[in-house]
Design an enzyme around this catalytic site. Sequence first.
Site, PDB file in Angstrom:
ATOM      1  N   ASP A  42       0.836  -1.205   0.000  1.00 14.49           N
ATOM      2  CA  ASP A  42       0.000   0.000   0.000  1.00 14.49           C
ATOM      3  C   ASP A  42       0.866   1.249   0.000  1.00 14.49           C
ATOM      4  O   ASP A  42       1.565   1.527   0.980  1.00 14.49           O
ATOM      5  CB  ASP A  42      -0.916  -0.010   1.225  1.00 14.49           C
ATOM      6  CG  ASP A  42      -1.864   1.175   1.262  1.00 14.49           C
ATOM      7  OD1 ASP A  42      -2.095   1.778   0.204  1.00 14.49           O
ATOM      8  OD2 ASP A  42      -2.384   1.489   2.356  1.00 14.49           O
ATOM      9  N   ASP A  69      -1.150   7.191  -7.189  1.00 17.70           N
ATOM     10  CA  ASP A  69      -1.441   6.046  -6.332  1.00 17.70           C
ATOM     11  C   ASP A  69      -1.489   4.778  -7.170  1.00 17.70           C
ATOM     12  O   ASP A  69      -2.286   4.674  -8.106  1.00 17.70           O
ATOM     13  CB  ASP A  69      -2.774   6.251  -5.607  1.00 17.70           C
ATOM     14  CG  ASP A  69      -3.099   5.111  -4.669  1.00 17.70           C
ATOM     15  OD1 ASP A  69      -2.192   4.658  -3.942  1.00 17.70           O
ATOM     16  OD2 ASP A  69      -4.258   4.653  -4.661  1.00 17.70           O
TER      17      ASP A  69
END
Length: 449
Positions: free
Chosen positions: A114, A327
């Site tokens: 992540d 992201d």
Amino acid sequence: MATAANRLLFLLCTTNLLVLLSTSAAGATTDLDIRVDLIHVDAHRNLTLLERLQRAIHRGSNRFMSLRQGSTKGINGTGMNQSNIQSPVHTGSGEFLMNLAIGTPPLPFLAIVDTGSDLIWTQCSPCTNCFTQSSPIFDPSNSSSFSKLPCSSPLCSALPSSTCTPDCAYLYTYGDSSTTQGILGSETFTFGSDNKTVSVDKIGFGCGEDNEGNGFKQAAGLVGLGRGPLSLISQVGSSLYKQFSYCLTSIDDADMKTSRLIFGSAAVPKNLNDSKVAVTTPMVVNDAHPSFYYLELKGISVGGKRLRIPRSVFRLNPDGTGGLIIDSGTTMTYLEAAAYRQMRKAFIKGIDLPVADSSAVGLDLCFTSPSTAKTVEVPALTFHFQGGHLDLPGNNYFILDDSTGLFCLAMMPSSGMSILGNIQQQNFHILYDLHKNMVTFTPAQCDQL
């Protein structure tokens, strides 16, 4: 500047990936570069293209909502010696999984990767509340290299919520209300691929004894790659590991060609200094969300024409609203509605196809594609960043579903923030240089890295 149109092959691009990392075979290597192989998370599921796309859109939507949430959320802590703990909300539930190993002897486990959070953690015994995982739960009593970190540790101080029990007890909360809770420890982690492994000692991690929610059940923990002190990239510390990169292949390829996540000197693209192809832009820091990788987006061009988007639309505010995050865990790009509407209008004007009902796919803008067409002309798309102009290939922003004949823009409108998703990042070798505070995009054949 890109030409007024890109030739687009009909490609379905979804970006939910599974990282497979080999930790067996040859033992530790003197080459400290770490290479991680990436494959699609929906591989071997026997899904149609439409099903893969719908799953990707659903995950991307949940991810966006997590990223957009406020910086704090009240959680009723249990076992933390506090009746009510205010714990910052982190993203979690990334689109990648990594195989690595923990402890001495090393115990393999699968973890979410992540880029939007920091804490490294895995489930630990004895578990008071743990979800089912495919590998054995880590038992620190069986590892000769495990130690508990004291409350005086800088990593304990870096936790958003911690108490002394007398050990450093933590609570970490994610945007889907999943939580992990336990003791902060120190341990040896082993990484590797291509029959090479690298072991790194004394990495601080969460030994999770109470882990709740639906965000983690595909793995046994999480590896945070954010910018904060608890993340893997921050903890390894040396100049060698202060940079990492990834390169995502076109995932619609029937062969599911390998993508890469790379740490160390090999993370640097070979054509980094070629100004004709490399686009470098500075990272922007925001105190409200210090883990996120913000970039300064100054404008957008469609078909070679700059859209009249006020600079304020993409401005990053001190309270954490606005701005654009790059992201790897969000599928589609999300743009503030004021900018998205102009881009949408420009594509409708520039594409000679009828606009279609897009509800079956779940995207905002789709066209009806001719059944006999093999290619279609689409206006070129350029993102103007501080320091450079990123020209996107056509199949990085339009996708086709053969089953419905819909030809769709792989972007969505948003409010509160913008996100550069990973469909738009495919077939770029993207370097995160934490020394220079820069992100660099270079075109690449990602399956050949």
